[in-house]
Design a protein around this motif. Structure first.
Motif, PDB file in Angstrom:
ATOM      1  N   VAL A   1      43.096  37.072  38.888  1.00 26.40           N
ATOM      2  CA  VAL A   1      43.535  36.836  37.508  1.00 26.40           C
ATOM      3  C   VAL A   1      42.343  37.517  36.671  1.00 26.40           C
ATOM      4  CG1 VAL A   1      44.160  34.353  37.639  1.00 26.40           C
ATOM      5  CG2 VAL A   1      41.818  34.741  37.225  1.00 26.40           C
ATOM      6  N   PRO A   2      42.811  38.002  35.550  1.00 32.81           N
ATOM      7  CA  PRO A   2      41.716  38.744  34.619  1.00 32.81           C
ATOM      8  C   PRO A   2      40.482  37.923  34.375  1.00 32.81           C
ATOM      9  CG  PRO A   2      44.013  38.774  33.863  1.00 32.81           C
ATOM     10  CD  PRO A   2      44.019  37.750  34.696  1.00 32.81           C
TER      11      PRO A   2
ATOM     12  N   ASP B   1      37.082  39.482  29.487  1.00 29.03           N
ATOM     13  CA  ASP B   1      37.499  40.581  28.641  1.00 29.03           C
ATOM     14  C   ASP B   1      38.647  41.119  29.088  1.00 29.03           C
ATOM     15  OD1 ASP B   1      36.261  41.735  30.706  1.00 29.03           O
ATOM     16  OD2 ASP B   1      34.767  42.498  29.761  1.00 29.03           O
ATOM     17  N   ARG B   2      39.117  40.791  30.100  1.00 25.49           N
ATOM     18  CA  ARG B   2      40.498  41.551  30.713  1.00 25.49           C
ATOM     19  C   ARG B   2      40.081  43.001  30.915  1.00 25.49           C
ATOM     20  NH1 ARG B   2      44.693  38.270  29.303  1.00 25.49           N
ATOM     21  NH2 ARG B   2      46.167  39.970  29.613  1.00 25.49           N
ATOM     22  N   SER B   3      38.813  43.371  31.537  1.00 23.05           N
ATOM     23  CA  SER B   3      38.525  44.430  31.912  1.00 23.05           C
ATOM     24  C   SER B   3      38.906  44.656  33.610  1.00 23.05           C
ATOM     25  CB  SER B   3      37.155  44.674  31.561  1.00 23.05           C
ATOM     26  OG  SER B   3      36.145  43.900  32.478  1.00 23.05           O
ATOM     27  N   GLU B   4      39.099  43.630  34.195  1.00 23.18           N
ATOM     28  CA  GLU B   4      39.204  43.650  35.731  1.00 23.18           C
ATOM     29  C   GLU B   4      39.755  42.644  36.130  1.00 23.18           C
ATOM     30  OE1 GLU B   4      35.543  44.248  37.964  1.00 23.18           O
ATOM     31  OE2 GLU B   4      34.540  43.053  36.572  1.00 23.18           O
ATOM     32  N   LEU B   5      40.215  42.516  37.428  1.00 25.88           N
ATOM     33  CA  LEU B   5      40.546  41.298  38.119  1.00 25.88           C
ATOM     34  C   LEU B   5      39.536  40.590  38.970  1.00 25.88           C
ATOM     35  CD1 LEU B   5      44.465  42.239  39.276  1.00 25.88           C
ATOM     36  CD2 LEU B   5      43.545  41.039  37.243  1.00 25.88           C
ATOM     37  N   ALA B   6      39.570  39.055  38.755  1.00 21.09           N
ATOM     38  CA  ALA B   6      38.652  38.642  39.798  1.00 21.09           C
ATOM     39  C   ALA B   6      39.391  37.766  40.670  1.00 21.09           C
ATOM     40  CB  ALA B   6      37.811  37.404  38.960  1.00 21.09           C
ATOM     41  N   SER B   7      38.967  37.686  42.012  1.00 21.59           N
ATOM     42  CA  SER B   7      39.789  37.285  42.980  1.00 21.59           C
ATOM     43  C   SER B   7      39.172  36.072  43.658  1.00 21.59           C
ATOM     44  CB  SER B   7      40.255  38.121  44.234  1.00 21.59           C
ATOM     45  OG  SER B   7      39.043  38.702  44.824  1.00 21.59           O
TER      46      SER B   7
END
Length: 315
Positions: free
Chosen positions: A173-174, A177-183
């Motif tokens: 999911v982002p 700040d929506r700069s990358e995805l975290a898994s």
């Protein structure tokens, strides 16, 4: 075509992460004989665990042989992937080398392995909370997390026998700040082991009785315990709701130590499930606790082996 009569008894063995249990099971009623239990030596070599299972089986056999030939089969429920042919195909918890051959050599009766969640769901369909239901989703929530869809009284295995996962795959999911995805893997946070680990990672002392101690702290309104349980139940509840959105079952049946709990976790889990079911008219879906408790795995293992033997006996 002829049908050979077979026994109404089978032996069920439930191999779990913490204990191994075995008993005779009456296939007509689902009732058990005396249940024998031993601790699972998770850190022992696989051959040692197989030795323990063999010893447990031998301990419930009468001295004059395998119930004078009266048993139909022996079933073994394991916390692993089992394919459509009864072959154990994973070793995530511990390896079980030569298990089927070893048990068969003790008794001469046919032995069948099954994934523990599918075995428990089968037992619930035949004798428990799923009896008379044409389709339901069974979720085993405990040290790990798995599920089974039951259709017309039988667990759906999938094309290869591996249809038991709903929390084991990595999801992304982002970040805020929506700069990358975290898994993350949901089971690592939402299972009993996952919540106990999360408690320690947030600064808590090791829990004497794992998630049970966490529930006790939450009942005393410990703020960090409440937050860990809320996060675990939030993730697990959303996933269960997503399965409901995908499969639209008649009922949800919860098994396992967490699934059968009645404390803070259960309350928060149910809230999350119902609030995340997409179609609001389905949000009141019956949410039941497994009717057979910890005996479901034993009964389901025996049922699986007995059904396989019945199929072979029709020639």
């Amino acid at each position: 075509m002829t049908t050979r009569a077979s026994s109404s008894y089978a032996i069920g063995i439930d191999v779990g992460a913490t204990k191994i249990a075995a008993a005779w099971v009456n296939m007509e009623t689902g009732t058990l004989g005396p249940v024998c239990r031993i601790q699972t030596r998770r850190n022992a070599p696989g051959e040692g665990i197989v030795d323990d299972i063999a010893m447990l089986l031998d301990s419930i056999l009468p001295p004059d042989g395998i119930h004078n030939g009266a048993t139909a089969a022996i079933g073994v429920a394991v916390p692993e992937l089992v394919d459509l042919y009864g072959e154990i195909r994973s070793a995530w918890n511990f390896p079980l080398p030569g298990l089927i051959e070893r048990l068969s050599s003790i008794t001469g009766a046919p032995v069948r392995a099954e994934s523990d969640v599918r075995a428990a769901a089968f037992a619930e369909a035949r004798f428990g909370a799923g009896r008379g239901c044409s389709n339901f989703a069974y979720f085993s929530l405990g040290s790990g997390m798995s599920y089974t869809l039951c259709l017309e009284g039988r667990p759906y295995a999938g094309a290869h026998g591996f249809a038991i996962h709903f929390a084991s795959s990595e999801m992304a999911v982002p970040v805020r700040d929506r700069s990358e995805l975290a898994s993350a893997i949901p089971e690592d946070y939402a299972s009993g082991i996952g919540m106990a680990r999360l408690w320690e990672e947030r600064g808590g002392e090791p829990l004497l009785h794992g998630v049970h101690s966490l529930e006790e702290l939450a009942a005393l309104e410990d703020p960090m315990a409440l937050r860990v349980i809320a996060d675990g139940a939030g993730m697990g509840g959303r996933l269960i709701a997503q399965v409901v959105n995908m499969l639209d079952p008649e009922k949800i049946i919860l098994g396992g130590g967490l699934g059968c709990s009645t404390g803070v976790y259960r309350t928060k889990l149910e809230t999350q499930i119902r609030s995340h079911i997409w179609e609001q008219s389905c949000s009141d879906i019956p949410l039941l606790v497994a009717g057979l408790g910890e005996e479901a795995g034993i009964i389901g293992a025996a049922l699986t082996a007995w059904a396989a033997r019945q199929a072979l006996d029709v020639t």
